[in-house]
Design an enzyme around this catalytic site. Sequence first.
Site, short mmCIF file in Angstrom:
data_model
loop_
_atom_site.label_atom_id
_atom_site.label_comp_id
_atom_site.label_asym_id
_atom_site.label_seq_id
_atom_site.Cartn_x
_atom_site.Cartn_y
_atom_site.Cartn_z
N ALA A 126 25.15 61.98 20.77
CA ALA A 126 25.10 62.80 21.99
C ALA A 126 24.59 61.98 23.18
O ALA A 126 23.38 61.76 23.32
CB ALA A 126 24.22 64.02 21.75
N SER A 134 30.75 59.55 32.19
CA SER A 134 30.63 58.10 31.98
C SER A 134 29.42 57.50 32.69
O SER A 134 29.08 56.35 32.47
CB SER A 134 31.91 57.40 32.46
N ILE A 159 30.53 66.82 22.59
CA ILE A 159 30.01 66.07 21.44
C ILE A 159 30.83 66.37 20.19
O ILE A 159 30.84 67.51 19.70
CB ILE A 159 28.52 66.39 21.20
N THR A 160 31.51 65.35 19.67
CA THR A 160 32.27 65.50 18.42
C THR A 160 31.28 65.68 17.27
O THR A 160 30.27 64.98 17.19
CB THR A 160 33.16 64.26 18.19
N GLU A 243 33.40 51.36 20.21
CA GLU A 243 34.00 52.68 20.44
C GLU A 243 35.33 52.55 21.19
O GLU A 243 36.32 53.21 20.86
CB GLU A 243 33.06 53.59 21.23
N GLN A 280 73.34 54.49 23.12
CA GLN A 280 72.64 53.33 23.69
C GLN A 280 71.43 53.70 24.54
O GLN A 280 70.38 53.06 24.45
CB GLN A 280 73.61 52.49 24.53
N GLY A 340 64.35 66.84 21.43
CA GLY A 340 64.91 67.95 22.19
C GLY A 340 64.05 69.19 22.04
O GLY A 340 62.82 69.12 22.05
N GLY A 341 64.68 70.34 21.87
CA GLY A 341 63.94 71.61 21.75
C GLY A 341 62.97 71.62 20.58
O GLY A 341 61.91 72.26 20.65
N GLU A 368 39.67 55.66 34.64
CA GLU A 368 39.18 55.32 35.98
C GLU A 368 37.91 54.46 35.89
O GLU A 368 37.76 53.45 36.59
CB GLU A 368 38.90 56.60 36.79
#
Length: 390
Positions: A126, A134, A159-160, A243, A280, A340-341, A368
Site C-alpha cells: 500500500a 505516482s 491496492i491489489t 514492478e 492481404q 468482428g462482432g 505520463e
Amino acid sequence: MDSRYFTEEHQLFRESLRDFLKKEVVPHIDKWEETGVIDRFIWEKFGEMGFFGIAYPEAYGGLGLDLFYTAIFLEELQKINSGGFAAAMWAHAYLAMTHVNAEGGEAIKEKYLIKSITGEMIGAMAVTEPFGGSDVAGMRATAVKKGDTYVLNGSKTFITNGVYSDYIVVAAKTNPELGNKGISIFIVDRDTPGVSATKLDKLGWRASDTGEIAFDDVVIPTSNLMGEENKGFGYIMQHFALERLIMGINAHARAEYALEYAIQYMSERQAFGKTIDRFQALRHTIAELYADMEVCKEFNYSVTARLDKGEYVVKEATISKLKSTKMADEVVYQCLQMLGGYGYMEDYPMARLLRDSRLGPIGGGTSEILREIIAKMIIDKKEYKPAVKH
C-alpha cells in the site's frame, strides 16, 4: 525458446506451470471474474508447487531461482485471460513479498515470508493514496512514534489484494517535514484494530480485490518497522524497477496471447470463399502487430537479464513499461477487430482482454509519469541510485 535466456530447465518449468494453470486455475476463472473473490485454496496450491518462492531464499522455503523463472511465471499467468487473477498472484509474490524479503528483519521474515511462500498468508503493498498516485513523496499517511509503538493514520487506494490479504506493507510519513526523506515502511496485520477496507468496482481486472484501505489510529509495535526509519522512499524506488519490468513482461505476454488467438480464429473464419487469414490487408496488420510485440519482448528479456545480474535498470525498466503497455493496448484493440462482432462478445476472450489490458498504462506509474522520469534521465542527466542496504 530463446537459448540465450532460457535453458531446458526453464522450458520444463514453463510446461509444468502451464499444465498446473490449465488444470487448477482455468476451470475457476469465470467464477472468480464474476464474484471478484479468488478462493483461498488456490493460494495454497500455488504455495505447494513452490510458485511463490521462485525468487526467494531457500532458507525461508523459497527456490532461489533466476529472474527468467519469474518471467515465465508472469507470461503464463497472462495467457489464461484473467488480468485480475494474474495481478493478485504477482502483487503478492513481487510487491508485498519483495519488501518483506528485502527490508524485513529476521523476525518479520520468520513470521510473514515463510507463510507467504507457502500461500498460507496473502500480502498487499500500500503506497498509492486517494490524493496522490505516482507522487509518492506527497503522501499524507503518517506514523507517529509513541513509546514502543507507532500510531498509523491515513488512507491508501487502488491496492491489489487490498480487501482479502492477511497483511499490508504500508508506506507512511514518520517525519513529514522531511518530505520524501521522512517516509518509512511498516508491516501491518489485517486484523489490527482501526484497519478497514472498501472494495472498488473496476472496468477490468475483475477477479482481483482492489481496495481502498483506511488506517484510523492503528497502533503497531516498533518491531513492525521494516528497514530503517525515514529510508522508505529509497526502498520503494529501489523496487519500482522490478514492478515496471513485471508490467512490461505482462504486456508483451498478453499481446502474444491476443495474436495467437486472433491468428487461430482467422485461420478458421471464412469470408468470400476463403479464410480471412488470406486477405492481404489483415495479414499485413497482423505482421505489424507481431513485429511490435517481438521488439518489446526482446527488449524486456534483455532488461530481465541485466536486472538478474544486479544492475540498476531504472531507466530501462521504465522504458519497458511505457512502450510495452502501449503496444499491448494497440495489439489487443486490433486483434478484437479481427474477430468482428465476435470480438465484442463476452463469450470470446478479447472483450475481457481489452478491459484488463487498459490498466497497463495506468497502474504502477502512469505513462505520463514514466515519460517525465525518462526525460529527467536523458535530458536533465538525473541519476537514480540504489538505496543503501540497512
